[in-house]
Design a protein around this motif. Structure first.
Motif: not given
Length: 380
Positions: A69, A72-74, A78
């Motif tokens: 998480s 991908t939150a960066s 994706y």
């Protein structure tokens, strides 16, 4: 003197009338630069965002899900594919379904909770070396940041305050978002202007040769330098207009604003257009047909402006021979000036040498054109 100015003025008016009648040429000179800016501005982009990655999670723990998480939150990555088994890893890379595969081993969380090093493996597609390097830098930065966060949590859980011996906080001046578009727009402006000046001026003068009107002008009271000045002034003014359109489009579409002096920008643009025009005049002297003039003008203006000007590749990292060869294009000097004025807001002390080189460039090519013209006249 007055007669000379009057003769130049008559030629300028004649050339403007010719341009106004030639709607296609006028459209090319005014709207084509903005079209090129749009095409290159959106197409030529070195930023790497939303990189598709595949993740093989052999651990399937809460700890591994937290790491995924955070990754991908960066915003840089994706998850384009979930990999169920190790056999699928190479299929995903070969089919280019992901630029990178992250392998989380089965003992990832257990090693972490036991106080051991929890190891990750990144498999990066190295076909595109530049993108691979950028992806590696992103992943290295993410891993360092994530490890630092975990280290802080562990220390605070044990009652210790987090302590960083050396706190490294980079600040990017002039382009804090590190957008490659802001770096490329000044180079695009130089490339577009040199193409317009060299090609249109060369074709305009050679066209007079093909129509046979050059001989009529030569027997008239108009002197050769008056003819050249009169024919180039309209294209210099139109090139300035194109430069204004490019600046407006760069500000509206790509948020590239001029941070420095508009007066310095105007002076440097005039000098660059003069240097490019002198190159176009030289091409027109050595060419007898528009086809030859177009080929030579394209070859000596576009290729050096793209490859040898520092527009895309930093010249400092090229071999010494290439750096020496880069002096053949005035675009190199102009791009240094534009980036100083537009991006950094620097004063003339930062680029005065470039302005002198543009003046020298103009003088050299006008002299070469004059010598070549006299040699051709003697042969006739």
């Amino acid at each position: 003197m007055t007669d000379s100015i009057n003769r130049i003025g008559i030629i300028v008016v004649k050339e403007f009338r010719h341009l106004l009648r030639d709607v296609r040429m006028l459209a090319v000179l005014t709207f084509f630069p903005v079209f090129l800016l749009l095409m290159f501005g959106y197409a030529v982009n070195f930023d790497v965002d939303n990189v598709p990655i595949g993740i093989y999670d052999g651990d399937k723990s809460e700890f591994s899900r937290d790491m995924r998480s955070a990754l991908t939150a960066s915003g840089y990555f994706y998850e384009s594919v979930q990999i169920a088994s190790e056999d699928e890893i190479f299929e995903v890379i070969n089919a280019n379904r992901a630029k990178c595969v992250i392998i989380i081993p089965e003992n990832f969380s257990s090693d972490y909770h036991k106080g051991k090093e929890a190891k990750l493996q990144y498999l990066i597609n190295g076909t595109d070396g530049n993108s691979a390097n950028i992806i590696q830098n992103y992943l290295t930065s993410f891993t360092a940041g994530y490890s630092n966060r975990l280290r802080t949590e562990i220390l605070e859980a044990k009652g210790f305050s987090a302590y960083t011996p050396v706190d490294f906080r980079p600040i990017y001046w002039y382009n804090p978002e590190l957008k490659s578009t802001k770096f490329l727009i000044p180079g695009l402006m130089a490339m577009i202007l040199i193409m317009i000046c060299v090609i249109t001026v060369a074709l305009s003068i050679v066209r007079e040769k093909e129509r046979g009107t050059m001989e009529q002008i030569e027997v008239s009271p108009v002197l050769s330098h008056e003819l050249l000045i009169g024919k180039t002034i309209p294209y210099i003014l139109l090139s300035l207009l194109s430069g204004i359109f490019i600046l407006i489009a760069g500000f509206v579409l790509f948020s590239v604003e001029v941070k420095g002096s508009y007066l310095l920008l105007f002076i440097s643009t005039i000098l660059f257009i003069s240097a490019s025009t002198s190159l176009g005049i030289f091409v027109s002297v050595i060419s007898d047909t528009q086809q030859v003039a177009f080929s030579i003008a394209t070859f000596i203006s576009m290729l050096p402006a793209v490859i040898l000007s520092g527009f895309i590749f930093p010249l400092e990292s090229t071999p010494v021979a290439v750096q020496v060869l880069s002096y053949i294009t005035p675009a190199k000097y102009y791009i240094i000036t534009l980036r100083s004025v537009i991006l950094r807001g620097a004063g003339i002390s930062a680029f005065w040498e470039q302005l002198l080189l543009l003046i020298a460039y103009t003088a050299i090519f006008l002299s070469l054109a004059n010598i070549a013209s006299k040699k051709k006249a003697l042969k006739l």
